[in-house]
Write an enzyme that holds these catalytic residues in place. Structure first.
Site, PDB file in Angstrom:
ATOM      1  N   TYR A 235     -18.919  25.790   6.991  1.00 29.30           N
ATOM      2  CA  TYR A 235     -19.412  24.413   6.891  1.00 29.30           C
ATOM      3  C   TYR A 235     -18.313  23.471   7.344  1.00 29.30           C
ATOM      4  CZ  TYR A 235     -21.101  20.023   4.808  1.00 29.30           C
ATOM      5  OH  TYR A 235     -21.513  18.728   4.609  1.00 29.30           O
TER       6      TYR A 235
ATOM      7  N   ASP B  63     -10.382  24.405  10.413  1.00 28.39           N
ATOM      8  CA  ASP B  63     -10.895  23.430   9.455  1.00 28.39           C
ATOM      9  C   ASP B  63     -10.216  23.706   8.123  1.00 28.39           C
ATOM     10  OD1 ASP B  63     -12.225  21.978   7.560  1.00 28.39           O
ATOM     11  OD2 ASP B  63     -14.228  22.353   8.375  1.00 28.39           O
TER      12      ASP B  63
ATOM     13  N   LYS C 183     -10.019  15.965   1.806  1.00 33.63           N
ATOM     14  CA  LYS C 183      -9.861  16.275   0.370  1.00 33.63           C
ATOM     15  C   LYS C 183      -8.479  15.950  -0.191  1.00 33.63           C
ATOM     16  CE  LYS C 183     -13.651  19.611   0.576  1.00 33.63           C
ATOM     17  NZ  LYS C 183     -14.812  19.254  -0.192  1.00 33.63           N
TER      18      LYS C 183
END
Ligand code: PLP
Length: 441
Positions: A144, A239, A267
């Protein structure tokens, strides 16, 4: 058994917000019942609106590595807030923030701050296509990268299949250049290169996969992937939105000693405020506007409050890095091995993994190497486990395919309480397991 934790609030929310939530996993659809509503968070704990306390293993889905409301982060934000929330212009903190990220990740020589991991992934794809003059992108089943149209491709449709969109509203033309490979399966990538050599702009991968549950790369997988990318002239994009500064100070790339061409972050680098970033070699990054022709912009990008929050977080992590990452790993290791022992005692199919401050578990016999393996996890057992843990004041993500996150505020006290709760939860899980075996006869 499912529970509606705060039905009145959820009913009100559903009238006003689609599905009652601002991000789908929060709706508890995967576990049944309806969401708990929180009013505050401190250290390793969340407090709900009825003053019930929960040990938190969600950590805001990753950012809260210092625990919630860490005093250094709060005071940095307060100081920054009193100087104005956004300038829409240059300010010194964004330079310090860039310097900090670059000093911690050697593959990054320049970095552009954005507002979310999604935005970072979208810009990385554009940059990779512009840099290579190619159109195709490889992603991995179960990976994702935010809700970028071109990357929302249904998982599991086969390594060599052209991607088809996994959401209405995405024209098939948008995903026809997205190719799917299987995690931990070099042959699946090789066959894509065999078929599309010269057309693949980039291979986009979560180096440690955290969105199909936690799945670790097998030894040599990432470095062989890097070699293949080099051989075929495609960019390797890591990622590290989830893994950056969480599995190690330098991210998964430092753990596995593998340098990507581009890295996307999010994050932890925002310390709990909205953030994302793209970083890489200066030559590539200079293609972004205004030095280069690749469009990329953002009203709130690099805003001073996010920079203050992120800098306070990264500086704290840096100061005592060895102790912090060794303690995070130790906690994750003891929690997952404790859970495994309990599962084995109850003879429940179960397997776990961890990396630094990230952990995962599946209700299936391991090993879990890829998305297909992860999908074997029994959703009913997870559902029972989730609600039994909630009843004992322990909050895991309301989905079997989310990683768990720990913080520096998780201590032996929280570990002991969690494992006691796991033991009790597995009594309920073993009943569900027995029922499902009975039903399948
Ligand atoms: N990449 C990864 C690996 C993620 O886990 C996420 C979100 O969970 C994203 C990208 C998207 O980030 P955001 O939710 O900030 O858009």
């Amino acid at each position: 058994m499912t529970i509606d934790y705060h039905p009145d609030l959820f009913a009100q929310a559903r009238r006003l917000i689609p599905g009652g939530v601002n991000s789908p996993v929060r709706a508890f659809q995967a576990v049944g019942g309806s969401p708990v509503y929180f009013k505050s968070a401190q250290g390793a704990y969340l407090m709900d609106v009825d003053n019930r306390q929960y040990i938190d293993y969600v950590g805001g889905f990753g950012p809260a590595i210092l625990g919630h409301a860490h005093p250094d982060v709060v005071s940095a934000c307060v100081d920054a807030l009193s100087c104005g929330m956004t300038f829409g212009a240059c300010h010194p903190l964004e330079i310090t923030m860039a310097e900090k990220i670059i000093s911690m990740m050697p593959s990054i020589e320049m970095v552009r701050l954005v507002n979310s991991g999604t935005e970072a992934a979208m810009s990385a794809v554009r940059l990779a296509r512009a840099a290579t003059g190619r159109t195709k992108i490889v992603k991995f089943s179960g990976g994702y990268h935010g809700h970028v149209d071109a990357l929302l491709v249904s998982a599991g449709s086969g390594a060599t299949t052209l991607g088809c969109p996994s959401s209405p509203g995405i024209p098939s033309q948008t995903t026809q250049n997205t190719l799917l490979a299987e995690y931990n399966d070099l042959a699946s990538i090789q066959s894509l290169f065999d078929m599309h050599a010269g057309d693949i702009a980039a291979v986009l991968i979560e180096p440690i996969s955290g969105n199909m549950g936690l799945v670790l790369p097998e030894p040599g997988f990432l470095s062989s992937l890097a070699s293949l990318c080099k051989k075929y002239g495609s960019l390797l994009v890591f990622d590290e939105v989830m893994t950056g500064f969480r599995v190690a100070l330098g991210g998964a790339q430092s753990l596995y000693d593998c340098q990507p061409d581009l890295t996307i972050l999010g994050k932890v680098i925002g310390g709990g405020l909205p953030v994302g970033a793209i970083g890489g070699k200066s030559e590539l990054m200079s293609l972004l506007a205004p030095t280069g022709p690749v469009s990329q912009a953002g009203t709130l990008s690099g805003n001073p409050i996010t920079c203050a929050s992120g800098l306070a977080t990264l500086s704290y992590l840096e100061r005592d890095q060895q102790a912090i990452y060794s303690n995070l790993s130790d906690f994750s290791c003891r929690l997952t091995s404790g859970m495994q022992k309990i599962a084995d005692r109850y003879e429940i199919p179960f397997t776990t993994s961890y990396a630094g401050g990230m952990l995962g578990f599946f209700f299936t016999h391991g090993p879990v190497r890829n998305y297909n393996d992860a999908c074997q996890s029994n959703p009913r057992l997870f559902q029972t486990f989730f609600h039994a843990m909630m009843a004992q004041g322990v909050y895991f993500a309301p989905s079997a395919y989310e990683a768990g996150f720990v913080s520096i505020m998780h201590t032996d006290i929280e570990l002991e309480h969690t494992l006691d709760a796991v033991d009790k939860a597995f009594q309920a899980v073993s009943q569900t397991f027995a029922d499902s075996l009975h039903e399948s006869i």
